[in-house]
Design an enzyme around this catalytic site. Structure first.
Site, PDB file in Angstrom:
ATOM      1  N   GLY A   1      15.218  15.370 -20.577  1.00  0.00           N
ATOM      2  CA  GLY A   1      16.386  15.279 -20.905  1.00  0.00           C
ATOM      3  C   GLY A   1      16.517  16.165 -21.812  1.00  0.00           C
ATOM      4  O   GLY A   1      17.984  16.852 -22.535  1.00  0.00           O
ATOM      5  N   GLY A   2      15.690  16.417 -23.149  1.00  0.00           N
ATOM      6  CA  GLY A   2      15.920  17.960 -24.167  1.00  0.00           C
ATOM      7  C   GLY A   2      15.947  16.711 -25.088  1.00  0.00           C
ATOM      8  O   GLY A   2      16.674  16.955 -25.925  1.00  0.00           O
TER       9      GLY A   2
ATOM     10  N   ASP B   1      13.549  22.439 -14.970  1.00  0.00           N
ATOM     11  CA  ASP B   1      14.387  22.235 -14.858  1.00  0.00           C
ATOM     12  C   ASP B   1      15.226  23.108 -15.605  1.00  0.00           C
ATOM     13  O   ASP B   1      16.109  23.841 -16.453  1.00  0.00           O
ATOM     14  CB  ASP B   1      15.385  21.401 -14.344  1.00  0.00           C
TER      15      ASP B   1
ATOM     16  N   LYS C   1      -8.984   9.118 -28.734  1.00  0.00           N
ATOM     17  CA  LYS C   1      -9.296   7.197 -28.959  1.00  0.00           C
ATOM     18  C   LYS C   1      -8.073   6.401 -28.676  1.00  0.00           C
ATOM     19  O   LYS C   1      -7.604   5.019 -28.960  1.00  0.00           O
ATOM     20  CB  LYS C   1     -10.091   6.876 -29.281  1.00  0.00           C
TER      21      LYS C   1
ATOM     22  N   ASP D   1       3.089  25.369 -38.656  1.00  0.00           N
ATOM     23  CA  ASP D   1       3.378  26.568 -37.470  1.00  0.00           C
ATOM     24  C   ASP D   1       4.686  26.595 -36.816  1.00  0.00           C
ATOM     25  O   ASP D   1       5.748  27.533 -36.183  1.00  0.00           O
ATOM     26  CB  ASP D   1       2.927  27.503 -37.196  1.00  0.00           C
TER      27      ASP D   1
ATOM     28  N   SER E   1      14.839   5.803 -16.931  1.00  0.00           N
ATOM     29  CA  SER E   1      13.469   5.286 -16.319  1.00  0.00           C
ATOM     30  C   SER E   1      12.950   4.332 -16.742  1.00  0.00           C
ATOM     31  O   SER E   1      10.850   4.286 -16.550  1.00  0.00           O
ATOM     32  CB  SER E   1      12.571   6.273 -15.853  1.00  0.00           C
TER      33      SER E   1
ATOM     34  N   THR F   1      22.841   1.168 -20.432  1.00  0.00           N
ATOM     35  CA  THR F   1      22.220   2.403 -20.273  1.00  0.00           C
ATOM     36  C   THR F   1      21.820   2.785 -18.798  1.00  0.00           C
ATOM     37  O   THR F   1      21.529   1.324 -18.303  1.00  0.00           O
ATOM     38  CB  THR F   1      21.269   3.032 -21.902  1.00  0.00           C
TER      39      THR F   1
ATOM     40  N   LYS G   1      11.861   7.254 -28.095  1.00  0.00           N
ATOM     41  CA  LYS G   1      13.180   6.825 -27.691  1.00  0.00           C
ATOM     42  C   LYS G   1      13.858   5.648 -28.823  1.00  0.00           C
ATOM     43  O   LYS G   1      14.668   5.870 -29.014  1.00  0.00           O
ATOM     44  CB  LYS G   1      12.818   5.948 -26.403  1.00  0.00           C
TER      45      LYS G   1
ATOM     46  N   ASN H   1       3.346   3.776 -23.098  1.00  0.00           N
ATOM     47  CA  ASN H   1       3.797   2.876 -22.339  1.00  0.00           C
ATOM     48  C   ASN H   1       3.027   3.572 -20.736  1.00  0.00           C
ATOM     49  O   ASN H   1       3.967   3.789 -19.906  1.00  0.00           O
ATOM     50  CB  ASN H   1       4.916   2.689 -22.088  1.00  0.00           C
TER      51      ASN H   1
ATOM     52  N   GLN I   1      13.563  -0.114 -23.156  1.00  0.00           N
ATOM     53  CA  GLN I   1      13.208  -1.109 -23.727  1.00  0.00           C
ATOM     54  C   GLN I   1      13.699  -1.002 -24.880  1.00  0.00           C
ATOM     55  O   GLN I   1      13.970  -2.028 -26.207  1.00  0.00           O
ATOM     56  CB  GLN I   1      11.832  -0.290 -24.299  1.00  0.00           C
TER      57      GLN I   1
END
Lengths: 317, 317
Positions: free
Chosen positions: A182-183, A212, A274, A174, A80, A77, A55, A309, A85
């Site tokens: 949200g896409g 959805d 790991k 491939d 969630s 903004t 993000k 996170n 951040q």
């Protein structure tokens, strides 16, 4: 209504814009995992990205593409967690004010991180409508520039830089897979991937219990009246208008997976690679566990591990 | 009695010997962690080593330094886990038979991994004496070459390759830290580090509740009558004779830490570095949390993160 989607050129510009601030994240693989999952898989580790998630790419690209003049009123903004951040850190890097609307049930670790970046947090209910109305109030009051977590040109372009990096490092892929909430990531991934390698297959993975995007994809009509109930907290959001139009256009397949498979995949990645990843990024791996991907031609698969996170006090086992 | 310790030349030979099989592990750092812990710290990530732990270095060096003739009767060892996997995998790579004596309370994930490498497991009680007598029986019966988990020339030389790699990558280190259980890693680290950079300080870290090495170090006499009671399962063993003589000679300091600090350090690394490490390697980080290390000259510290084989069903939080 026709939306303007970012082009590959916008993604290339975003890559330049965020280069001084974002990490080029490592790509990992594991012979044991390849054996177990039945094909060769590369993992793009955005859990090692700034703020611990992809993000940051979109948030950073957005904040750094706002004019000095507009930036004086700050940015705002709702999120969630990881987008919050991302915007908070990007704003801090440009010494701008950030207003972040967060649901009260957001993971503690994410709330604390946003505070740590000096942003102002405004809490609200966890429904999309509560988030949106609270954010609208904040924007009205402050004049801040709203940076939508996914349905936003510069966010999509920023997220697309991840697939660009991935394919530059691993041109042999491939199939490229990303989870879909949200896409923003999946649409940016599709634009970048198809531009760089037109033959690549782009596949989104989504929890059964927040499907959805899957339902929208197969019906050809954006469906938003789903009540998500998944451990993959980053994927509880509904697919956006702009992102859905890109996904309809450029994504090859969306697959869904059970909660049990998500948890199994999560544990598998923790144990074998790991590394700490959050439940959302276990979703594409879960699709492999559920044999939802056609492996008959032994495709080389790239999976974007979206973030790391996790609230360690709330593990699902 | 005078023991022959490996020299730096033996470590350099070991590095060549294991190069085709072992990973050169990455070094990570985190600005946030540096800020939090009060100095610049680099982490050598042996959790990404083959079998998920530094132990592969010593196991591999030992197995590959046995003559073809001796190897036909196999290799044998006792270990609470990582050394077992190391010897099992190394034996598999040389298509030799491996007999592994393991305590019944060894972590499930480690037992399964050893089985996965095709070794024969012989279970025993978790006391050192039970392990040693069981192993003696196995060696007598099979004629296998015993590879002691730490008090063994080729194991110490192999473990020393980690510090060699670390200092080649980060020559700026002022202090190098490793946990101490049997002392194979710490003694190998000391030999390599002092040879490469004579001014470096080598510090061992040990749990309060398994502090035989600390007590031995300050008293100048090897003390073995300690009953370990620590979450750091890799450090429950007693310091060896050979390793102790090297540690007495070449290690600058041993510090001890509480169980609570180990758990806090473990969580800190998981959360900030986004990697899975096992409790043993949190021990040096715990020493920084407890301010047991003199940071007045802002030393650059290198910490060897020893392994990542954790039973995710038995986390301490």
């Amino acid at each position: 209504m026709k939306f303007i989607a970012p082009s590959y050129k916008d993604i290339a510009l975003a890559a330049e814009r965020i280069a001084p601030y974002a990490h080029i994240t490592p790509v990992l693989s594991s012979e044991n995992l390849n054996k177990l999952l039945g094909t060769k898989i590369f993992f793009k580790c955005e859990n090692f990205q700034k703020v611990g998630a992809f993000k940051f790419r979109g948030g950073c690209n957005s904040v750094f593409n706002i004019s000095e003049e507009h930036l004086q009123k700050g940015v705002a903004t709702h999120s969630s967690g990881n987008h919050a951040q991302a915007v908070a850190l990007a704003a801090k890097l440009r010494t701008a004010k950030a207003y972040i609307v967060m649901p009260e049930n957001a993971p503690k670790v994410k709330i604390e991180a946003v505070k740590g970046y000096g942003a102002e947090i405004i809490f609200c209910d966890s429904t999309i409508s509560a988030r949106e109305s609270t954010l609208a109030d904040v924007v009205k009051k402050t004049g801040a520039t709203e940076i939508h977590p996914y349905d936003y040109f510069d966010v999509i372009a920023g997220q697309g830089t991840c697939a660009k990096e991935f394919l530059e490092n691993n041109p042999e892929l491939d199939i490229i897979m990303a989870p879909i909430g949200g896409g923003g990531l999946l649409s940016g991934t599709a634009i970048a991937s198809k531009a760089i390698k037109p033959t690549i297959k782009v596949i989104g993975a989504e929890p059964d219990q927040a499907d959805d995007a899957y339902q929208s994809f197969i019906s050809g009509k954006r469906i938003t009246d789903i009540t998500p109930n998944t451990i993959a907290d980053g994927l509880r959001t509904t697919v956006g208008k702009l992102t859905f139009s890109i996904i309809q256009d450029q994504v090859d397949q969306i697959v869904t997976v059970s909660e049990a498979s998500i948890i199994e995949a999560l544990k598998l990645i923790w144990t074998r690679l790991k590394i700490i990843i959050e439940p959302s990024c276990a979703v594409p791996v879960a699709a492999l566990l559920e044999q939802k991907i056609d492996l008959s031609n032994k495709p080389i698969i790239g999976i974007i591990l979206t973030g790391g996170n996790v609230d360690l006090d709330k593990l699902p086992w």
